[in-house]
Design an enzyme around this catalytic site. Structure first.
Site, PDB file in Angstrom:
ATOM      1  N   SER A  92       0.844  -1.186   0.000  1.00 40.96           N
ATOM      2  CA  SER A  92       0.000   0.000   0.000  1.00 40.96           C
ATOM      3  C   SER A  92       0.879   1.236   0.000  1.00 40.96           C
ATOM      4  O   SER A  92       1.890   1.284   0.705  1.00 40.96           O
ATOM      5  CB  SER A  92      -0.910   0.007   1.235  1.00 40.96           C
ATOM      6  OG  SER A  92      -1.743   1.146   1.228  1.00 40.96           O
ATOM      7  N   HIS A 106      -2.519   7.293  -4.783  1.00 42.05           N
ATOM      8  CA  HIS A 106      -2.629   6.157  -3.869  1.00 42.05           C
ATOM      9  C   HIS A 106      -2.717   4.878  -4.696  1.00 42.05           C
ATOM     10  O   HIS A 106      -3.326   4.855  -5.771  1.00 42.05           O
ATOM     11  CB  HIS A 106      -3.879   6.294  -3.008  1.00 42.05           C
ATOM     12  CG  HIS A 106      -4.351   4.998  -2.421  1.00 42.05           C
ATOM     13  ND1 HIS A 106      -5.387   4.262  -2.966  1.00 42.05           N
ATOM     14  CD2 HIS A 106      -3.917   4.288  -1.350  1.00 42.05           C
ATOM     15  CE1 HIS A 106      -5.583   3.168  -2.253  1.00 42.05           C
ATOM     16  NE2 HIS A 106      -4.708   3.153  -1.267  1.00 42.05           N
ATOM     17  N   ASN A 108      -2.812   0.330  -4.042  1.00 41.57           N
ATOM     18  CA  ASN A 108      -2.816  -0.782  -3.102  1.00 41.57           C
ATOM     19  C   ASN A 108      -3.136  -2.061  -3.858  1.00 41.57           C
ATOM     20  O   ASN A 108      -4.019  -2.070  -4.708  1.00 41.57           O
ATOM     21  CB  ASN A 108      -3.871  -0.543  -2.005  1.00 41.57           C
ATOM     22  CG  ASN A 108      -4.100  -1.759  -1.138  1.00 41.57           C
ATOM     23  OD1 ASN A 108      -4.973  -2.578  -1.428  1.00 41.57           O
ATOM     24  ND2 ASN A 108      -3.325  -1.875  -0.097  1.00 41.57           N
ATOM     25  N   VAL A 109      -2.391  -3.118  -3.573  1.00 42.84           N
ATOM     26  CA  VAL A 109      -2.747  -4.458  -4.044  1.00 42.84           C
ATOM     27  C   VAL A 109      -2.598  -5.407  -2.869  1.00 42.84           C
ATOM     28  O   VAL A 109      -1.685  -5.258  -2.053  1.00 42.84           O
ATOM     29  CB  VAL A 109      -1.895  -4.923  -5.241  1.00 42.84           C
ATOM     30  CG1 VAL A 109      -2.298  -4.191  -6.514  1.00 42.84           C
ATOM     31  CG2 VAL A 109      -0.408  -4.746  -4.992  1.00 42.84           C
ATOM     32  N   ARG A 110      -3.475  -6.392  -2.782  1.00 43.25           N
ATOM     33  CA  ARG A 110      -3.483  -7.226  -1.590  1.00 43.25           C
ATOM     34  C   ARG A 110      -4.044  -8.611  -1.901  1.00 43.25           C
ATOM     35  O   ARG A 110      -4.793  -8.800  -2.860  1.00 43.25           O
ATOM     36  CB  ARG A 110      -4.326  -6.566  -0.494  1.00 43.25           C
ATOM     37  CG  ARG A 110      -5.742  -6.249  -0.930  1.00 43.25           C
ATOM     38  CD  ARG A 110      -6.457  -5.326   0.032  1.00 43.25           C
ATOM     39  NE  ARG A 110      -7.803  -5.000  -0.440  1.00 43.25           N
ATOM     40  CZ  ARG A 110      -8.084  -3.999  -1.265  1.00 43.25           C
ATOM     41  NH1 ARG A 110      -7.107  -3.205  -1.697  1.00 43.25           N
ATOM     42  NH2 ARG A 110      -9.324  -3.769  -1.652  1.00 43.25           N
ATOM     43  N   GLY A 257      -4.914  -5.205  14.918  1.00 41.44           N
ATOM     44  CA  GLY A 257      -3.715  -5.048  15.731  1.00 41.44           C
ATOM     45  C   GLY A 257      -2.472  -4.766  14.932  1.00 41.44           C
ATOM     46  O   GLY A 257      -1.362  -5.093  15.368  1.00 41.44           O
ATOM     47  N   ARG A 259       0.459  -2.405  12.938  1.00 41.16           N
ATOM     48  CA  ARG A 259       1.358  -1.362  13.440  1.00 41.16           C
ATOM     49  C   ARG A 259       0.777   0.010  13.106  1.00 41.16           C
ATOM     50  O   ARG A 259       0.643   0.372  11.943  1.00 41.16           O
ATOM     51  CB  ARG A 259       2.741  -1.532  12.807  1.00 41.16           C
ATOM     52  CG  ARG A 259       3.782  -0.536  13.297  1.00 41.16           C
ATOM     53  CD  ARG A 259       5.155  -0.903  12.748  1.00 41.16           C
ATOM     54  NE  ARG A 259       6.181  -0.011  13.252  1.00 41.16           N
ATOM     55  CZ  ARG A 259       6.645   1.056  12.590  1.00 41.16           C
ATOM     56  NH1 ARG A 259       6.147   1.364  11.396  1.00 41.16           N
ATOM     57  NH2 ARG A 259       7.587   1.817  13.106  1.00 41.16           N
TER      58      ARG A 259
END
Length: 298
Positions: A92, A106, A108-110, A257, A259
């Site tokens: 990202s 911007h 993002n790849v996921r 949770g 970072r």
């Protein structure tokens, strides 16, 4: 998606982060600083941030996180997955240029898969979008042409589907305006099978630099005044509003949770808020409002 396939995607995403960082370092001649971190439930990531002459703040993050239970942001539209474990990874990035005539961008790849149940579910997602402050039609048309070219090998309707989804997703309902001039957004992609879905994710990843770098090169030497910088800071406030109110990635990261510093690296470095600000009629700044609704650019 088996373990070998998931590992294949992980290796690609790490290389993608390296490729993108190298491209921006070449333009700015400054270097990214890296924080390597571990996730409490397994996995971790590499957060890279650059603060240079061209890019006031550029953040490129690779993450790989695991969890025993999907957060609420992930099950809101998939209640059947409540209670499942998960494994997710992605790259990202958000680029905030110093020059107000260079748009913010911007991408993002996921990849995502469930764990701990009999039948694992998996999907790909991502995209890229452009947020100009002083828009140029030729830049926006170029951006969308590259996006369309990336989609064409996968079907004649793919670009229009994911272009429209981008317009719908990056929309500030309380402002009744889009965050910028759009691009591509896709999610829950698995119907093509692993190989084709993975190829599409790679095509979108490669298209981002092809779409954005020429715009940066064209606008980076444009002279600007303090009024231009002030308007940029004001409009960056909309970016903050979207990321904190609507962005799924931000919500997922915080709820799982992740970072915090890495999740909030997308925030612009300098922002201003002005009560009920209205640009002067006929000014350069007033033109932007005409671009903040969905439009067919090509």
């Amino acid at each position: 998606m088996n373990d070998q396939q998931f590992q294949q995607v992980l290796e690609y995403l790490k290389k993608l982060q390296d490729q993108i960082c190298s491209a921006f370092e070449e333009i700015d001649t400054s270097a990214f600083k890296q924080d390597q971190w571990q996730h409490a439930n397994g996995g971790g990531g590499r957060t890279r941030v650059l603060r240079g002459d061209i890019f006031e703040s550029a953040g490129v993050n690779f993450s790989h996180v695991k969890g025993d239970k999907l957060p609420a942001s992930a099950t809101a539209k998939r209640p059947e997955l409540t209670g499942c474990g998960f494994e997710a990874s992605g790259v990202s990035l958000v680029i905030h240029p110093d020059n107000p005539f260079i748009p913010t961008s911007h991408a993002n790849v996921r990849v995502f898969r469930t764990t701990g149940n009999e039948e694992s579910k998996w999907w790909f997602g991502g995209g890229f979008d452009l947020t100009p402050f002083y828009p140029f039609d030729e830049d926006i048309i170029h951006w969308h042409k590259v996006a369309k070219q990336a989609c064409e090998p996968f079907g004649k309707d793919v670009y229009s589907k994911y272009k429209n989804w981008c317009d719908e997703y990056f929309y500030l309902k309380h402002r009744k305006e889009t965050r910028g001039v759009g691009g591509l957004f896709f999610d829950d992609l698995n119907e093509w099978g692993f190989e084709k879905c993975f190829e599409f994710m790679q095509a979108v990843s490669n298209a981002y630099l092809q779409a954005y770098i020429p715009i940066v090169e064209k606008r980076k030497n444009t002279s600007f005044l303090e009024k231009h910088k002030n308007f940029q800071k004001y409009r960056r406030g909309r970016y903050v509003e979207f990321n904190l109110v609507y962005d799924r990635g931000t919500l997922f990261g915080l709820q799982s949770g992740g970072r915090t510093e890495s999740i909030l690296m997308s925030m612009p470095p300098e922002v201003s808020f002005r009560y009920n600000y209205q640009p002067d009629e006929g000014s350069e700044e007033s033109k932007l409002s005409k671009y903040l609704s969905p439009k067919h650019w090509i």
